[in-house]
Scaffold this motif. Structure first.
Motif, PDB file in Angstrom:
ATOM      1  N   GLY A  36      40.068  37.962  36.927  1.00 51.83           N
ATOM      2  CA  GLY A  36      38.820  38.334  37.606  1.00 51.83           C
ATOM      3  C   GLY A  36      38.784  38.011  39.077  1.00 51.83           C
ATOM      4  O   GLY A  36      38.127  38.711  39.853  1.00 51.83           O
ATOM      5  N   ALA A  78      32.826  42.747  32.197  1.00 49.60           N
ATOM      6  CA  ALA A  78      33.590  42.145  33.300  1.00 49.60           C
ATOM      7  C   ALA A  78      33.531  43.055  34.526  1.00 49.60           C
ATOM      8  O   ALA A  78      33.377  42.600  35.666  1.00 49.60           O
ATOM      9  CB  ALA A  78      35.035  41.909  32.885  1.00 49.60           C
ATOM     10  N   ARG A  99      53.152  47.711  29.510  1.00 48.39           N
ATOM     11  CA  ARG A  99      53.170  48.068  28.085  1.00 48.39           C
ATOM     12  C   ARG A  99      54.629  48.094  27.658  1.00 48.39           C
ATOM     13  O   ARG A  99      55.511  48.308  28.484  1.00 48.39           O
ATOM     14  CB  ARG A  99      52.553  49.449  27.857  1.00 48.39           C
ATOM     15  N   HIS A 137      42.869  47.839  25.918  1.00 47.93           N
ATOM     16  CA  HIS A 137      43.106  46.703  26.818  1.00 47.93           C
ATOM     17  C   HIS A 137      42.482  46.892  28.193  1.00 47.93           C
ATOM     18  O   HIS A 137      42.825  46.168  29.131  1.00 47.93           O
ATOM     19  CB  HIS A 137      44.607  46.425  26.946  1.00 47.93           C
ATOM     20  N   LEU A 147      45.170  39.339  26.465  1.00 48.62           N
ATOM     21  CA  LEU A 147      45.965  40.408  27.076  1.00 48.62           C
ATOM     22  C   LEU A 147      47.211  40.748  26.266  1.00 48.62           C
ATOM     23  O   LEU A 147      47.658  41.884  26.244  1.00 48.62           O
ATOM     24  CB  LEU A 147      46.396  39.873  28.448  1.00 48.62           C
ATOM     25  N   PRO A 200      41.301  40.498  41.996  1.00 44.08           N
ATOM     26  CA  PRO A 200      40.848  41.887  42.091  1.00 44.08           C
ATOM     27  C   PRO A 200      39.432  42.013  42.676  1.00 44.08           C
ATOM     28  O   PRO A 200      39.147  42.939  43.433  1.00 44.08           O
ATOM     29  CB  PRO A 200      40.886  42.388  40.645  1.00 44.08           C
ATOM     30  N   TRP A 259      38.432  43.901  46.017  1.00 46.10           N
ATOM     31  CA  TRP A 259      37.428  44.988  46.031  1.00 46.10           C
ATOM     32  C   TRP A 259      36.473  44.760  47.217  1.00 46.10           C
ATOM     33  O   TRP A 259      36.143  45.694  47.951  1.00 46.10           O
ATOM     34  CB  TRP A 259      36.678  45.038  44.700  1.00 46.10           C
ATOM     35  N   PHE A 300      40.187  50.298  36.399  1.00 48.74           N
ATOM     36  CA  PHE A 300      39.956  49.183  35.479  1.00 48.74           C
ATOM     37  C   PHE A 300      40.740  49.383  34.184  1.00 48.74           C
ATOM     38  O   PHE A 300      40.446  48.768  33.162  1.00 48.74           O
ATOM     39  CB  PHE A 300      38.469  49.047  35.154  1.00 48.74           C
ATOM     40  N   GLY A 301      41.751  50.238  34.218  1.00 46.76           N
ATOM     41  CA  GLY A 301      42.521  50.519  33.014  1.00 46.76           C
ATOM     42  C   GLY A 301      41.764  51.476  32.106  1.00 46.76           C
ATOM     43  O   GLY A 301      40.756  52.082  32.500  1.00 46.76           O
ATOM     44  N   HIS A 318      43.418  41.258  18.547  1.00 44.64           N
ATOM     45  CA  HIS A 318      42.953  41.625  19.884  1.00 44.64           C
ATOM     46  C   HIS A 318      41.493  42.057  19.850  1.00 44.64           C
ATOM     47  O   HIS A 318      40.686  41.646  20.687  1.00 44.64           O
ATOM     48  CB  HIS A 318      43.822  42.741  20.499  1.00 44.64           C
ATOM     49  N   ARG A 327      50.935  45.997  24.052  1.00 48.88           N
ATOM     50  CA  ARG A 327      50.785  44.917  25.028  1.00 48.88           C
ATOM     51  C   ARG A 327      51.652  43.705  24.639  1.00 48.88           C
ATOM     52  O   ARG A 327      51.591  42.673  25.294  1.00 48.88           O
ATOM     53  CB  ARG A 327      49.314  44.495  25.057  1.00 48.88           C
ATOM     54  N   CYS A 376      39.804  46.698  31.260  1.00 46.62           N
ATOM     55  CA  CYS A 376      38.942  45.593  31.685  1.00 46.62           C
ATOM     56  C   CYS A 376      37.641  45.690  30.892  1.00 46.62           C
ATOM     57  O   CYS A 376      37.023  46.753  30.851  1.00 46.62           O
ATOM     58  CB  CYS A 376      38.668  45.731  33.187  1.00 46.62           C
TER      59      CYS A 376
HETATM   60  C1  HEM Z   1      37.388  44.497  40.841  1.00 43.72           C
HETATM   61  C2  HEM Z   1      37.557  43.665  39.836  1.00 43.72           C
HETATM   62  C3  HEM Z   1      38.458  43.918  38.656  1.00 43.72           C
HETATM   63  C4  HEM Z   1      39.444  44.853  38.493  1.00 43.72           C
HETATM   64  C5  HEM Z   1      39.918  45.942  39.474  1.00 43.72           C
HETATM   65  C6  HEM Z   1      40.006  44.647  37.164  1.00 43.72           C
HETATM   66  C7  HEM Z   1      41.023  45.404  36.620  1.00 43.72           C
HETATM   67  C8  HEM Z   1      41.522  45.236  35.347  1.00 43.72           C
HETATM   68  C9  HEM Z   1      42.510  46.070  34.748  1.00 43.72           C
HETATM   69  C10 HEM Z   1      43.182  47.261  35.421  1.00 43.72           C
HETATM   70  C11 HEM Z   1      42.720  45.604  33.483  1.00 43.72           C
HETATM   71  C12 HEM Z   1      43.515  46.262  32.398  1.00 43.72           C
HETATM   72  C13 HEM Z   1      44.911  46.049  32.355  1.00 43.72           C
HETATM   73  C14 HEM Z   1      45.560  46.849  31.262  1.00 43.72           C
HETATM   74  O1  HEM Z   1      45.095  47.913  30.829  1.00 43.72           O
HETATM   75  O2  HEM Z   1      46.574  46.380  30.841  1.00 43.72           O
HETATM   76  C15 HEM Z   1      41.883  44.444  33.301  1.00 43.72           C
HETATM   77  C16 HEM Z   1      41.839  43.684  32.140  1.00 43.72           C
HETATM   78  C17 HEM Z   1      41.058  42.576  31.991  1.00 43.72           C
HETATM   79  N1  HEM Z   1      40.113  42.109  32.874  1.00 43.72           N
HETATM   80 FE1  HEM Z   1      39.626  42.931  34.658  1.00 43.72          FE
HETATM   81  N2  HEM Z   1      39.343  43.596  36.567  1.00 43.72           N
HETATM   82  C18 HEM Z   1      38.396  43.121  37.442  1.00 43.72           C
HETATM   83  C19 HEM Z   1      37.520  42.081  37.233  1.00 43.72           C
HETATM   84  C20 HEM Z   1      37.479  41.297  36.114  1.00 43.72           C
HETATM   85  C21 HEM Z   1      36.584  40.184  35.910  1.00 43.72           C
HETATM   86  C22 HEM Z   1      35.516  39.728  36.918  1.00 43.72           C
HETATM   87  C23 HEM Z   1      36.896  39.640  34.710  1.00 43.72           C
HETATM   88  C24 HEM Z   1      36.251  38.468  33.977  1.00 43.72           C
HETATM   89  C25 HEM Z   1      35.112  37.936  34.259  1.00 43.72           C
HETATM   90  C26 HEM Z   1      37.971  40.433  34.142  1.00 43.72           C
HETATM   91  C27 HEM Z   1      38.540  40.216  32.895  1.00 43.72           C
HETATM   92  C28 HEM Z   1      39.533  40.993  32.334  1.00 43.72           C
HETATM   93  C29 HEM Z   1      40.120  40.717  31.025  1.00 43.72           C
HETATM   94  C30 HEM Z   1      39.742  39.577  30.087  1.00 43.72           C
HETATM   95  C31 HEM Z   1      41.091  41.712  30.814  1.00 43.72           C
HETATM   96  C32 HEM Z   1      42.002  41.855  29.582  1.00 43.72           C
HETATM   97  C33 HEM Z   1      41.426  42.810  28.586  1.00 43.72           C
HETATM   98  C34 HEM Z   1      42.286  42.988  27.342  1.00 43.72           C
HETATM   99  O3  HEM Z   1      43.509  42.891  27.406  1.00 43.72           O
HETATM  100  O4  HEM Z   1      41.690  43.236  26.294  1.00 43.72           O
HETATM  101  N3  HEM Z   1      38.295  41.431  35.011  1.00 43.72           N
HETATM  102  N4  HEM Z   1      41.141  44.234  34.446  1.00 43.72           N
END
Ligand code: HEM
Length: 412
Positions: free
Chosen positions: A241, A353, A293, A347, A98, A244, A248, A342-343, A105, A69, A349
């Motif tokens: 957050g 969350a 990536r 990394h 991220l 997305p 949804w 959600f990945g 991390h 990342r 989600c």
């Molecule tokens: C429908 C809602 C959501 C979708 C589809 C979604 C999708 C994703 C995806 C695909 C990633 C991963 C990206 C990767 O692998 O590089 C991600 C990472 C992340 N999401 Fe979500 N997300 C959603 C809601 C939220 C919410 C509500 C929050 C916080 C309250 C959140 C916080 C994060 C964080 C902090 C990361 C980074 C994780 C890391 O790098 O360790 N997400 N999200």
């Protein structure tokens, strides 16, 4: 077929994937022509690899050391195309979670996960319903509304603002800053500045006067992260957050209003809401492509030679529809959660969350259907346009009509 350079084999513009209709046919075509890993160019001519195969995406996301990342590995540093929702952190100061790697991390992700998981799901649902009711009150007497701008966009901002600990009146300012960031260009720089300013103020305030919220819990975490890192990650939570979750809600409502299998009006019922939400995660996921990536060394992926420092884009929607795993795509997805929406891997989600997004999305859909049971599209389904983005996929506007209803005024 193999290649060492994404530019050497007539790369496909990623912008093709921002079309108005379903992108599944395009994914199949790309897979047929290029295999599970396709050479693409982003806007501004930046080359990358798009991972379309389910197995290959699993390989990339499961190996955070090989497919890192860390944008510092990029062999083409410089221009980041406008419209990239979470541009890589290349500037000074602490990167957001991220773009951190390894033990750093792990520690940062754990602080976020603990602070989010400590939220009581019943209190969260109650708040989400309260905000949803307030928003429906704003348009229910009119018999018509545009439910993306008037509902699906503001609802997650209000919930996230409350959850993280912002003062109640700040949601409109946060929404305007988030929309400026999403709009790209000069406005995005200013939007980011406004978001950071609001978050820094919150961190200072919660250091002084702790409350029962995410900011306070992150500050109190025994990991003792510096305030600058906490502020970066709170900003990231708003950015990652908000849209997305809005999409949804919007994509699920669109499905329920246009597909008789999920009929929204009258008899839709609770089961249909959950099924529509799951179907959207498989077929029409909000985060359709994620950048990215960076390969930490030369490697082979899906018969492609990937060079150290190449950018790899996660084709989440494409992998979800890979015929290797989706043999019968006419079947409903039921309770199957093996999607990539959600990945996956370190990394992904964070689980709490995802749960928060699910509570907000479900409450948002159920409240609007409870309050306006004969909700129906006010335009022909073919007129519904998508926002033109190859990254986040959502309906641009969803005009609806319904029998005018009285505002609740007093809350549930
Ligand atoms: C429908 C809602 C959501 C979708 C589809 C979604 C999708 C994703 C995806 C695909 C990633 C991963 C990206 C990767 O692998 O590089 C991600 C990472 C992340 N999401 Fe979500 N997300 C959603 C809601 C939220 C919410 C509500 C929050 C916080 C309250 C959140 C916080 C994060 C964080 C902090 C990361 C980074 C994780 C890391 O790098 O360790 N997400 N999200």
């Amino acid at each position: 077929m193999t290649a060492t350079d994404p530019e050497a084999v007539a790369p496909v513009p990623l912008s093709l994937l921002r079309g108005p209709g379903a992108t599944t046919a395009l994914h199949h075509e790309l897979r047929r022509t290029h295999g599970p890993v396709a050479p693409v160019v982003l806007d501004d001519g930046v080359p990358a690899w798009l991972v379309l195969g389910y197995r290959e995406l699993h390989q990339v996301t499961a190996d955070a050391e090989l497919f890192s990342r860390d944008p510092a590995l990029w062999n083409r540093p410089g221009t980041v195309p406008d419209g990239w929702p979470l541009p890589p952190h290349t500037g000074r100061g602490a990167p957001p979670v991220l773009h951190t790697t390894g033990p750093q991390h792990t520690a940062r992700a754990a602080v976020i996960a603990h602070a989010l998981a400590a939220e009581d799901p019943f209190r969260l649902r109650e708040q989400a319903e309260r905000f949803a009711d307030e928003l429906v009150d704003g348009f229910c007497a009119r018999g018509r509304a545009e439910v993306i701008g008037q509902y699906a966009v503001p609802l997650p901002v209000r919930v996230l603002a409350w959850l993280l600990g912002f003062p109640p009146g700040l949601a409109p300012e946060l929404q305007s800053a988030l929309e400026a960031v999403a709009g790209g260009g000069e406005g995005a720089v200013e939007g980011r500045r406004r978001l950071s300013a609001a978050v820094v103020e919150l961190v200072v305030e919660r250091g002084r006067a702790p409350q029962d919220d995410v900011a306070t819990r992150m500050l109190a975490d025994p990991a003792g992260l510096p305030e600058e890192e906490i502020a970066r990650d709170l900003t990231l939570m708003l950015l990652a957050g908000h849209r997305p979750t809005s999409d949804w809600i919007g994509n699920s409502l669109r499905l329920m209003l246009t597909d008789h299998r999920f009929a929204a009006s009258l008899s839709g019922g609770r089961r249909s809401v959950v099924e529509a939400m799951n179907e959207v995660l498989w077929e029409d996921p909000p985060a359709q492509n994620v950048a990215g990536r960076w390969a930490s060394r030369d490697t082979v992926l899906g018969e492609r030679h990937i060079r150290a420092g190449d950018l790899v884009v996660l084709g989440l929607a494409a992998a979800n529809s890979d015929p290797e795993v989706r043999i019968d795509r006419t079947a409903l997805t039921g309770g199957n959660n093996a999607f990539f929406s959600f990945g996956h891997g370190e990394h992904r989600c964070p689980f709490p969350a995802r749960e928060i997004a699910e509570v907000v999305t479900r409450a948002g859909i159920e409240v609007v259907l409870d309050r306006l049971p004969d909700l129906d599209l006010a335009v022909a389904p073919e007129e519904l346009a998508r926002r033109p983005s190859p990254w986040l996929r959502g309906v641009a506007s969803l005009p609806v009509r319904f029998t005018p209803a009285a505002a609740l005024g007093a809350r549930r």
